[in-house]
Design a protein around this motif. Sequence first.
Motif, PDB file in Angstrom:
ATOM      1  N   ALA A  49       0.727  -1.154   0.070  1.00  0.00           N
ATOM      2  CA  ALA A  49      -0.055   0.199  -0.155  1.00  0.00           C
ATOM      3  C   ALA A  49       0.805   1.177   0.073  1.00  0.00           C
ATOM      4  CB  ALA A  49      -0.986   0.035   1.361  1.00  0.00           C
ATOM      5  N   ARG A  50       2.078   1.072   0.656  1.00  0.00           N
ATOM      6  CA  ARG A  50       3.117   2.519   0.419  1.00  0.00           C
ATOM      7  C   ARG A  50       4.562   1.900  -0.033  1.00  0.00           C
ATOM      8  NH1 ARG A  50       2.173   5.616   5.977  1.00  0.00           N
ATOM      9  NH2 ARG A  50      -0.013   5.204   6.120  1.00  0.00           N
ATOM     10  N   THR A  51       5.089   2.923  -0.692  1.00  0.00           N
ATOM     11  CA  THR A  51       6.313   2.474  -1.346  1.00  0.00           C
ATOM     12  C   THR A  51       7.437   3.010  -0.721  1.00  0.00           C
ATOM     13  OG1 THR A  51       5.125   3.076  -3.321  1.00  0.00           O
ATOM     14  CG2 THR A  51       7.557   3.050  -3.247  1.00  0.00           C
ATOM     15  N   PRO A  52       8.244   2.080  -0.277  1.00  0.00           N
ATOM     16  CA  PRO A  52       9.430   2.360   0.773  1.00  0.00           C
ATOM     17  C   PRO A  52      10.657   2.923  -0.189  1.00  0.00           C
ATOM     18  CG  PRO A  52       9.496   0.225   0.329  1.00  0.00           C
ATOM     19  CD  PRO A  52       8.226   0.663  -0.184  1.00  0.00           C
ATOM     20  N   VAL A  53      11.313   3.772   0.253  1.00  0.00           N
ATOM     21  CA  VAL A  53      12.638   4.400  -0.165  1.00  0.00           C
ATOM     22  C   VAL A  53      13.704   4.022   0.728  1.00  0.00           C
ATOM     23  CG1 VAL A  53      11.599   5.988  -2.066  1.00  0.00           C
ATOM     24  CG2 VAL A  53      12.418   6.655   0.134  1.00  0.00           C
ATOM     25  N   ASP A  54      14.809   3.666   0.218  1.00  0.00           N
ATOM     26  CA  ASP A  54      15.961   3.301   1.148  1.00  0.00           C
ATOM     27  C   ASP A  54      17.057   4.494   1.243  1.00  0.00           C
ATOM     28  OD1 ASP A  54      15.748   1.145   2.761  1.00  0.00           O
ATOM     29  OD2 ASP A  54      16.283  -0.335   1.149  1.00  0.00           O
TER      30      ASP A  54
END
Length: 132
Positions: A49-54
């Motif tokens: 549902a959410r897009t993670p960024v590292d």
Amino acid sequence: MRNIRLIAAAVALSAAAGVRAEIVVIGNQSAAALTKEQAADVFLGKNTARTPVDQPESAAIRADFYTKLTGRTLAQVRSTWSRLVFSGNGQLPKELPDAAAVKKAVAADPKTVGYIDKSAVDGSVKVLLSVD
């Protein structure tokens, strides 16, 4: 007198090194808060549902973040993502060059979440979870 100054400087540096940074998960100003479990699911590819960024793998905050959030080492996190990508059930989080880039990406997209040191938080993003 010089020795006293050197000793004082060494004590101050030791104290500063012992200060731990507080890591926070951030989102767009319109994003809802996350529980630790929800955040772990997002950053381990279990919740899309959410897009993670590292942050970069070479950044100390990345290993600290994953250990505190998921209880896993970076090697274990890489393994989890490798399985997801190989099976076609996930896409690696985009790796951004630094905290400023993470803030910019998160501020621009309501579905994107990232992590930064709490001291870097400003009005462009919202703290969704304190990891420490």
